[in-house]
Design a protein around this motif. Structure first.
Motif, PDB file in Angstrom:
ATOM      1  N   ARG A 158       2.276   2.271  -3.407  1.00  0.00           N
ATOM      2  CA  ARG A 158       1.370   2.957  -4.337  1.00  0.00           C
ATOM      3  C   ARG A 158       1.359   4.465  -4.120  1.00  0.00           C
ATOM      4  O   ARG A 158       0.918   5.212  -4.997  1.00  0.00           O
ATOM      5  CB  ARG A 158      -0.041   2.387  -4.186  1.00  0.00           C
ATOM      6  CG  ARG A 158      -0.191   0.987  -4.762  1.00  0.00           C
ATOM      7  CD  ARG A 158      -1.645   0.689  -5.095  1.00  0.00           C
ATOM      8  NE  ARG A 158      -2.420   0.464  -3.884  1.00  0.00           N
ATOM      9  CZ  ARG A 158      -2.627  -0.747  -3.346  1.00  0.00           C
ATOM     10  NH1 ARG A 158      -2.092  -1.821  -3.909  1.00  0.00           N
ATOM     11  NH2 ARG A 158      -3.354  -0.887  -2.261  1.00  0.00           N
ATOM     12  N   LYS A 159       1.848   4.900  -2.953  1.00  0.00           N
ATOM     13  CA  LYS A 159       1.920   6.330  -2.657  1.00  0.00           C
ATOM     14  C   LYS A 159       3.238   6.946  -3.124  1.00  0.00           C
ATOM     15  O   LYS A 159       3.432   8.147  -3.025  1.00  0.00           O
ATOM     16  CB  LYS A 159       1.776   6.557  -1.145  1.00  0.00           C
ATOM     17  CG  LYS A 159       0.432   6.126  -0.568  1.00  0.00           C
ATOM     18  CD  LYS A 159      -0.650   7.109  -0.945  1.00  0.00           C
ATOM     19  CE  LYS A 159      -1.977   6.743  -0.320  1.00  0.00           C
ATOM     20  NZ  LYS A 159      -3.033   7.696  -0.717  1.00  0.00           N
ATOM     21  N   THR A 160       4.136   6.106  -3.613  1.00  0.00           N
ATOM     22  CA  THR A 160       5.498   6.544  -3.910  1.00  0.00           C
ATOM     23  C   THR A 160       5.580   7.189  -5.288  1.00  0.00           C
ATOM     24  O   THR A 160       5.034   6.673  -6.256  1.00  0.00           O
ATOM     25  CB  THR A 160       6.454   5.342  -3.850  1.00  0.00           C
ATOM     26  OG1 THR A 160       6.394   4.774  -2.545  1.00  0.00           O
ATOM     27  CG2 THR A 160       7.872   5.755  -4.146  1.00  0.00           C
ATOM     28  N   CYS A 189       4.278   9.496   6.017  1.00  0.00           N
ATOM     29  CA  CYS A 189       3.675   8.576   6.990  1.00  0.00           C
ATOM     30  C   CYS A 189       3.763   7.127   6.524  1.00  0.00           C
ATOM     31  O   CYS A 189       4.201   6.247   7.274  1.00  0.00           O
ATOM     32  CB  CYS A 189       2.222   8.970   7.230  1.00  0.00           C
ATOM     33  SG  CYS A 189       1.358   7.922   8.422  1.00  0.00           S
ATOM     34  N   ALA A 190       3.355   6.868   5.281  1.00  0.00           N
ATOM     35  CA  ALA A 190       3.368   5.499   4.767  1.00  0.00           C
ATOM     36  C   ALA A 190       4.787   4.953   4.675  1.00  0.00           C
ATOM     37  O   ALA A 190       5.040   3.780   5.012  1.00  0.00           O
ATOM     38  CB  ALA A 190       2.697   5.447   3.397  1.00  0.00           C
ATOM     39  N   GLU A 250      -1.901   3.801   3.808  1.00  0.00           N
ATOM     40  CA  GLU A 250      -2.669   4.481   2.771  1.00  0.00           C
ATOM     41  C   GLU A 250      -2.802   5.981   3.041  1.00  0.00           C
ATOM     42  O   GLU A 250      -3.512   6.688   2.329  1.00  0.00           O
ATOM     43  CB  GLU A 250      -4.058   3.847   2.664  1.00  0.00           C
ATOM     44  CG  GLU A 250      -4.019   2.405   2.174  1.00  0.00           C
ATOM     45  CD  GLU A 250      -5.351   1.685   2.361  1.00  0.00           C
ATOM     46  OE1 GLU A 250      -6.300   2.314   2.865  1.00  0.00           O
ATOM     47  OE2 GLU A 250      -5.423   0.503   2.000  1.00  0.00           O
ATOM     48  N   SER A 251      -2.093   6.472   4.062  1.00  0.00           N
ATOM     49  CA  SER A 251      -2.201   7.876   4.450  1.00  0.00           C
ATOM     50  C   SER A 251      -1.700   8.803   3.346  1.00  0.00           C
ATOM     51  O   SER A 251      -0.707   8.527   2.671  1.00  0.00           O
ATOM     52  CB  SER A 251      -1.385   8.124   5.724  1.00  0.00           C
ATOM     53  OG  SER A 251      -1.318   9.499   6.020  1.00  0.00           O
ATOM     54  N   ASP A 252      -2.390   9.923   3.192  1.00  0.00           N
ATOM     55  CA  ASP A 252      -1.962  10.949   2.234  1.00  0.00           C
ATOM     56  C   ASP A 252      -0.953  11.914   2.852  1.00  0.00           C
ATOM     57  O   ASP A 252      -0.454  12.799   2.152  1.00  0.00           O
ATOM     58  CB  ASP A 252      -3.182  11.736   1.737  1.00  0.00           C
ATOM     59  CG  ASP A 252      -4.075  10.900   0.822  1.00  0.00           C
ATOM     60  OD1 ASP A 252      -3.532  10.060   0.078  1.00  0.00           O
ATOM     61  OD2 ASP A 252      -5.304  11.082   0.871  1.00  0.00           O
ATOM     62  N   ARG A 253      -0.676  11.754   4.125  1.00  0.00           N
ATOM     63  CA  ARG A 253       0.311  12.618   4.779  1.00  0.00           C
ATOM     64  C   ARG A 253       1.712  12.212   4.313  1.00  0.00           C
ATOM     65  O   ARG A 253       2.150  11.084   4.546  1.00  0.00           O
ATOM     66  CB  ARG A 253       0.180  12.487   6.295  1.00  0.00           C
ATOM     67  CG  ARG A 253       1.107  13.399   7.087  1.00  0.00           C
ATOM     68  CD  ARG A 253       0.921  13.163   8.574  1.00  0.00           C
ATOM     69  NE  ARG A 253       1.867  13.950   9.352  1.00  0.00           N
ATOM     70  CZ  ARG A 253       2.045  13.827  10.672  1.00  0.00           C
ATOM     71  NH1 ARG A 253       1.293  12.957  11.348  1.00  0.00           N
ATOM     72  NH2 ARG A 253       2.938  14.567  11.307  1.00  0.00           N
ATOM     73  N   ASN A 254       2.385  13.115   3.652  1.00  0.00           N
ATOM     74  CA  ASN A 254       3.672  12.811   3.033  1.00  0.00           C
ATOM     75  C   ASN A 254       4.688  12.324   4.067  1.00  0.00           C
ATOM     76  O   ASN A 254       5.032  13.049   4.995  1.00  0.00           O
ATOM     77  CB  ASN A 254       4.205  14.059   2.325  1.00  0.00           C
ATOM     78  CG  ASN A 254       5.448  13.770   1.497  1.00  0.00           C
ATOM     79  OD1 ASN A 254       5.776  12.616   1.229  1.00  0.00           O
ATOM     80  ND2 ASN A 254       6.147  14.813   1.085  1.00  0.00           N
ATOM     81  N   ASN A 266       0.825  -1.206   0.000  1.00  0.00           N
ATOM     82  CA  ASN A 266       0.000   0.000   0.000  1.00  0.00           C
ATOM     83  C   ASN A 266       0.862   1.261   0.000  1.00  0.00           C
ATOM     84  O   ASN A 266       0.552   2.232  -0.697  1.00  0.00           O
ATOM     85  CB  ASN A 266      -0.929   0.004   1.220  1.00  0.00           C
ATOM     86  CG  ASN A 266      -2.074  -0.987   1.078  1.00  0.00           C
ATOM     87  OD1 ASN A 266      -2.556  -1.233  -0.019  1.00  0.00           O
ATOM     88  ND2 ASN A 266      -2.509  -1.564   2.188  1.00  0.00           N
TER      89      ASN A 266
END
Length: 223
Positions: free
Chosen positions: A71-73, A137-138, A131-135, A68
């Protein structure tokens, strides 16, 4: 000169901070693990079996924390680390599942349904972190998982050896690469704080799991 050296000092600091967090509050520091309840004595295998099954509930499904977070990367360096970590953790999941299958059913313990519900809530909590949108955190949560998993893997190896299973090589990113990643991601104090928050929350969930395992072990001794 001071401007060019400050980021290095800052980012070296975040890598050390994450290491220190895992060392002081992670699996290896938990009283249940340190007590030898999972490695020594007549109940060790039963306690290990319990831990393996509940680790499966927490980390045995795909997608997991690292998947997860990947996917934010967006940047190339982090994508490379995440790709290696995700592939390696897929092998760790397979190893965990293999042990859970070989070790037999979950040891009979009072309050089984409540325990499973508690770990399901933990799973939801770590999914939210990843899945956090806080840059940051994930990434912090993913790094903490790879660091703390090194101790968990020792416990899995003990289980495997007692079951005559050959433990595969762990291919999670090494500590130097992980420290370098932490250094590159923590570009600002806000991102650094988010990374530390993600790591702290992941470690808190692991600590909660070991609290639960300790309570279950005590319950089996004194039903």
């Amino acid at each position: 000169m001071s401007q060019s050296t400050q980021p290095l000092a800052q980012t070296r600091g975040v890598a050390e901070l994450l290491d220190s967090l895992v060392a002081s509050d992670g699996t290896g520091a938990h009283p249940h693990v340190r007590s030898g309840a999972l490695s020594n004595g007549p109940d060790a295998m039963r306690n290990l079996a319990d831990a393996v099954h509940f680790l499966c509930l927490l980390h045995g499904r795909y997608p997991g924390v690292i998947d997860n977070a990947a996917r934010k990367t967006v940047d190339a360096a982090t994508r490379q680390w995440m790709g290696q970590a995700a592939e390696a953790f897929a092998h760790e999941r397979a190893f965990l599942t293999k042990i859970a299958s070989a070790v037999g059913p979950v040891p009979s313990t009072q309050g089984q349904a409540q325990c499973e519900a508690a770990v399901a809530a933990q799973r939801k909590a770590i999914d939210m972190l990843a899945e956090s949108d806080r840059n940051g955190c994930a990434v912090g949560a993913a790094i903490a998982l790879t660091l703390d998993w090194r101790t968990i893997r020792v416990l899995l190896d003990i289980s495997a050896q007692r079951l005559d299973l050959a433990p595969p090589t762990c291919t999670l990113p090494d500590l130097r690469d992980t420290a370098r990643l932490a250094a590159s991601v923590a570009e600002t104090p806000a991102v650094e704080r988010a990374m530390v928050f993600g790591a702290q929350q992941l470690i808190t969930q692991h600590s909660g799991l070991w609290d639960l395992m300790a309570a279950r072990a005590a319950s089996r001794l004194h039903p």
